[in-house]
Design a protein around this motif. Structure first.
Motif, short mmCIF file in Angstrom:
data_model
loop_
_atom_site.label_atom_id
_atom_site.label_comp_id
_atom_site.label_asym_id
_atom_site.label_seq_id
_atom_site.Cartn_x
_atom_site.Cartn_y
_atom_site.Cartn_z
N ASP A 15 3.56 10.16 15.56
CA ASP A 15 3.34 10.26 14.59
C ASP A 15 3.90 12.21 14.66
O ASP A 15 4.52 12.47 13.70
CB ASP A 15 2.02 10.65 14.12
N HIS A 16 3.39 13.22 15.22
CA HIS A 16 3.63 14.44 15.55
C HIS A 16 5.57 14.46 15.49
O HIS A 16 5.64 15.53 14.58
CB HIS A 16 2.74 15.10 16.48
N ALA A 17 5.67 13.50 16.74
CA ALA A 17 6.88 13.77 16.48
C ALA A 17 7.90 12.79 15.42
O ALA A 17 9.28 12.81 15.43
CB ALA A 17 7.62 12.63 17.81
N GLY A 18 7.34 12.81 14.58
CA GLY A 18 8.12 12.10 13.86
C GLY A 18 8.51 11.01 14.12
O GLY A 18 10.06 10.19 13.67
N ILE A 19 8.08 9.77 15.33
CA ILE A 19 8.75 8.58 15.80
C ILE A 19 8.11 7.25 15.15
O ILE A 19 7.18 7.14 15.44
CB ILE A 19 8.61 8.57 16.81
N PRO A 20 8.79 6.82 14.46
CA PRO A 20 8.15 5.01 13.91
C PRO A 20 7.24 4.59 14.87
O PRO A 20 7.93 4.24 15.18
CB PRO A 20 8.77 4.55 12.33
N TRP A 21 6.44 3.40 14.71
CA TRP A 21 6.12 3.02 15.77
C TRP A 21 5.56 1.53 14.87
O TRP A 21 4.85 1.42 13.95
CB TRP A 21 4.67 3.69 16.20
N ARG A 22 5.48 0.89 15.68
CA ARG A 22 4.21 -0.61 15.34
C ARG A 22 3.63 -1.65 16.31
O ARG A 22 4.46 -1.09 17.69
CB ARG A 22 5.28 -1.67 15.24
N VAL A 23 2.80 -1.77 16.87
CA VAL A 23 2.11 -1.99 17.72
C VAL A 23 3.05 -4.01 17.66
O VAL A 23 2.36 -4.35 16.81
CB VAL A 23 0.92 -2.40 17.42
N ALA A 24 3.45 -3.83 18.66
CA ALA A 24 4.04 -5.62 18.90
C ALA A 24 3.49 -6.23 19.85
O ALA A 24 3.40 -7.72 19.65
CB ALA A 24 5.32 -5.43 20.12
#
Length: 337
Positions: free
Chosen positions: A210-219
């Protein structure tokens, strides 16, 4: 070929100096002068018949021959100390309850229990390998004599516990580089995480992303580390752990690999249920710390620096390393893993 009988005191100085990263520190730890340590190292090279140390910056590091000797020296010292302990504590008996995280179990448990059982066959050990929150609950209820857990905030401390080391959290990916493809810029980063929440590893990963602005999802989620390792190896996503106890089909990513952000450090805390444990529990504690030191040194020398001196001295440590420990910077809080 002439027979060489290595001096155990000299080998201990050699191993201690390498593990502490300083032979001046080794001299202090072992109660010897620096000139005496230098004489011992000269004797060791004479016995080995080849240089075992070379200068690196302001310090010394083992040569290839020194690395080979280091491996044998550790085994010789462990056997020597095991024999001495068996003779000294031959009458130890009783029952000890030991708890560990899954991460430590595979890397440490076999060696620790085997070493202890050979020296103290009349002591019975009951072992629990489980998650941090359950270990802490068992310690609080007096149902474990010793436990090794992750440490990241004041909630993980128990009355008779000490931080014994620090490690960096690492992004973990498949050992086979073709199994995982970095997502395109507009895609979300797939994560593989333990299903139990809250979880310090998940919180550290998502906060950094989040701090780096990278979107993520728990796959993918799993209730066990074996499931996590299988999913990572299959290329379903990346996870966050330390470099401890990794199977061969996964690996810690290099810093900045795939453009991933850096992660905070996490501590290791050793808990005692009682302020003054039984002699058998004290001996097992010593063996656990010795095994932990060996595992950390292996991680440090083969993968990534696993141990860094803490930044202040708010809390004393048991003698696993030279430095005292501090509360670790930038740790996720109020989580269990």
């Amino acid at each position: 070929m002439r027979r060489v009988n290595f001096d155990m005191d000299v080998l201990r100085t050699f191993v201690t100096g390498i593990e502490l990263g300083s032979f001046a520190k080794a001299a202090k730890r072992l109660g010897r002068s620096t000139s005496a340590v230098s004489a011992q190292l000269k004797k060791l090279e004479d016995q080995a018949g080849t240089p075992v140390l070379r200068r690196s910056g302001r310090g010394m590091e083992p040569t290839p021959a020194g690395e080979t000797l280091l491996s044998y020296a550790r085994r010789l010292l462990a056997l020597n100390d095991e024999a001495a302990t068996a003779m000294h504590d031959a009458d130890l008996e009783g029952w000890i309850r030991l708890g560990m995280q899954e991460d430590f179990g595979e890397a440490m448990l076999t060696d620790t229990l085997g070493r202890f059982a050979r020296a103290h066959p009349r002591v019975r050990i009951e072992t629990r390998i489980t998650r941090n929150n359950e270990l802490l609950e068992l310690v609080a209820r007096g149902q474990l004599d010793l436990a090794l857990t992750w440490d990241w905030d004041a909630a993980t401390a128990t009355p008779h516990s000490k931080v014994v080391a620090e490690l960096p959290l690492r992004w973990i990916g498949p050992a086979d580089d073709t199994a995982y493809a970095k997502p395109e810029a507009e895609q979300t980063l797939p994560l593989v995480m333990l299903s139990t929440t809250p979880c310090v590893m998940r919180q550290a990963a998502t906060a950094a992303l989040d701090h780096a602005g990278i979107p993520w999802r728990v796959a993918f989620t799993s209730s066990s580390l074996s499931g996590i390792w299988a999913a990572i190896a299959a290329g379903l996503g990346l996870s966050v752990r330390t470099s401890l106890g990794l199977p061969t089909h996964v690996r810690p990513l290099t810093l900045g690999e795939f453009g991933l952000p850096n992660l905070p450090r996490i501590g290791l805390r050793l808990h005692r249920t009682e302020a003054s444990p039984s002699p058998a529990a004290q001996r097992l504690e010593t063996i656990v710390l010795e095994a932990l030191r060996e595992v950390l040194h292996t991680v440090e020398s083969t993968q990534h620096p696993a141990l860094r001196p803490p930044q202040s001295s708010q809390e004393n440590t048991w003698p696993l390393n030279e430095a005292s420990s501090s509360m670790l910077p930038n740790r996720p809080t109020s989580a269990r893993d």
